[in-house]
Design a protein around this motif. Structure first.
Motif, PDB file in Angstrom:
ATOM      1  N   SER A  17      42.229  37.032  44.181  1.00 12.46           N
ATOM      2  CA  SER A  17      41.740  38.190  44.947  1.00 12.46           C
ATOM      3  C   SER A  17      42.584  38.550  46.159  1.00 12.46           C
ATOM      4  O   SER A  17      42.133  39.281  47.032  1.00 12.46           O
ATOM      5  N   ILE A  21      43.089  44.507  41.895  1.00  6.85           N
ATOM      6  CA  ILE A  21      41.664  44.703  41.659  1.00  6.85           C
ATOM      7  C   ILE A  21      40.835  43.624  42.331  1.00  6.85           C
ATOM      8  O   ILE A  21      39.769  43.889  42.879  1.00  6.85           O
ATOM      9  N   LEU A  24      40.301  44.549  45.923  1.00  3.61           N
ATOM     10  CA  LEU A  24      39.363  45.667  46.039  1.00  3.61           C
ATOM     11  C   LEU A  24      37.927  45.210  45.794  1.00  3.61           C
ATOM     12  O   LEU A  24      36.997  45.656  46.474  1.00  3.61           O
ATOM     13  N   ARG A  27      36.765  43.408  48.899  1.00  2.00           N
ATOM     14  CA  ARG A  27      36.392  44.366  49.946  1.00  2.00           C
ATOM     15  C   ARG A  27      35.054  45.028  49.636  1.00  2.00           C
ATOM     16  O   ARG A  27      34.179  45.137  50.510  1.00  2.00           O
ATOM     17  N   GLY A  28      34.860  45.459  48.391  1.00  2.00           N
ATOM     18  CA  GLY A  28      33.634  46.134  48.010  1.00  2.00           C
ATOM     19  C   GLY A  28      32.412  45.240  48.134  1.00  2.00           C
ATOM     20  O   GLY A  28      31.365  45.667  48.631  1.00  2.00           O
ATOM     21  N   THR A 193      47.038  49.946  38.306  1.00  8.46           N
ATOM     22  CA  THR A 193      47.214  48.750  39.124  1.00  8.46           C
ATOM     23  C   THR A 193      48.678  48.332  39.054  1.00  8.46           C
ATOM     24  O   THR A 193      49.479  48.933  38.339  1.00  8.46           O
ATOM     25  N   GLU A 222      38.944  51.337  42.581  1.00 14.55           N
ATOM     26  CA  GLU A 222      37.713  51.258  43.375  1.00 14.55           C
ATOM     27  C   GLU A 222      36.474  51.612  42.556  1.00 14.55           C
ATOM     28  O   GLU A 222      35.343  51.308  42.955  1.00 14.55           O
ATOM     29  N   ILE A 225      34.027  48.732  41.650  1.00 17.93           N
ATOM     30  CA  ILE A 225      33.232  48.050  42.676  1.00 17.93           C
ATOM     31  C   ILE A 225      31.741  48.139  42.380  1.00 17.93           C
ATOM     32  O   ILE A 225      30.999  47.154  42.508  1.00 17.93           O
TER      33      ILE A 225
END
Length: 254
Positions: A17, A21, A24, A27-28, A193, A222, A225
């Motif tokens: 991570s 992806i 992201l 973060r999500g 990506t 995103e 997510i």
């Protein structure tokens, strides 16, 4: 209703991570309230990514380990739970791709793809699930692929590894659901990506993709997510053994 999807108070380990992806998703899920543990193979890579999340005001830790090495996995999971607390959600995101025609595919590349995309899911899931069983709760999300069910030129070993992820997900569900552990998978379609950038830059491939996909476009990373938040949250407490395609409708079109 918002409590169904809140991850407040949850701790999520996401393999691979530090970028792409995986980052992201980290973060999500952090924006949904979780404390995330960022994983990479090097301490610097993991910590740099976690620091970016903390700079956004999000809760993030870092833990470097090789997901293909059982001893490292065991040590890392023990350390995470000793330092920060129980892993409530595991996201098996780490993955690699190798592209060669099947008849020319090197054995070492096959071994590498299977080790990261398949064996690592088994190793990390087994290690984390043993602790989840003791608590009688937990969620595991495996990142599959469109190729979990469909084949394509030059990526046969990748498709084989992602097909195995589907059956790992189903088998783990059968054995772990009785312990209040939900095991599901997300199957992304074609997203732009680092792994697919060469394809996205190819006008011929992008032309084929937009005609083949009902949504008529590439996916945006995103857009994965929401599926991850759902499968990490209370909203999915009776969803188990499911392969959730996020593909703009590609799988159902002919």
């Amino acid at each position: 209703m918002s409590q169904l999807f809140s991850l407040e108070g949850k701790r999520v380990l996401i393999t691979g991570s530090a970028r792409g992806i995986g980052f992201l998703l980290a973060r999500g899920l952090a924006e949904a309230g979780a404390e995330v543990i960022v994983n990479a193979t090097t301490p610097a890579g993991a910590e740099q990514a976690a620091a970016k999340l903390r700079d956004l005001g999000l809760r993030a830790q870092s833990k470097a380990f090789d997901v293909t090495q059982s001893a490292q996995v065991q040590q890392a999971v023990d350390e995470i739970e000793a330092e920060w607390g129980a892993i409530d959600v595991l996201v098996n995101n780490a993955g690699i791709q190798r592209r060669r025609p099947f008849l020319e595919f090197p054995e070492q590349d096959w071994n590498d793809v299977i080790a990261v995309n398949q064996t690592a899911v088994f190793l990390v899931s087994q290690t984390v699930a043993k602790k989840m069983v003791g608590r009688q709760q937990g969620k595991i999300i495996n990142i599959g692929s469109m190729q979990s069910e469909l084949g394509r030129d030059t990526i046969t070993p990748y498709a084989a590894s992602k097909g195995a992820v589907t059956m790992l997900t189903r088998g783990m569900c059968v054995e772990l659901a009785r312990h209040n552990i939900q095991v599901n998978a997300i199957a992304p379609g074609y997203f732009v990506t680092e792994m697919t950038q060469a394809l996205a830059d190819d006008p011929a491939f992008t032309g084929w993709l937009t005609k083949r996909t009902p949504a008529a476009r590439w996916g945006k990373p995103e857009e994965l997510i929401g599926a991850a938040v759902f499968l990490s949250s209370k909203a999915s407490d009776f969803v188990n053994g499911h392969l959730l395609f996020v593909d703009g409708g590609m799988r159902v079109a002919v």
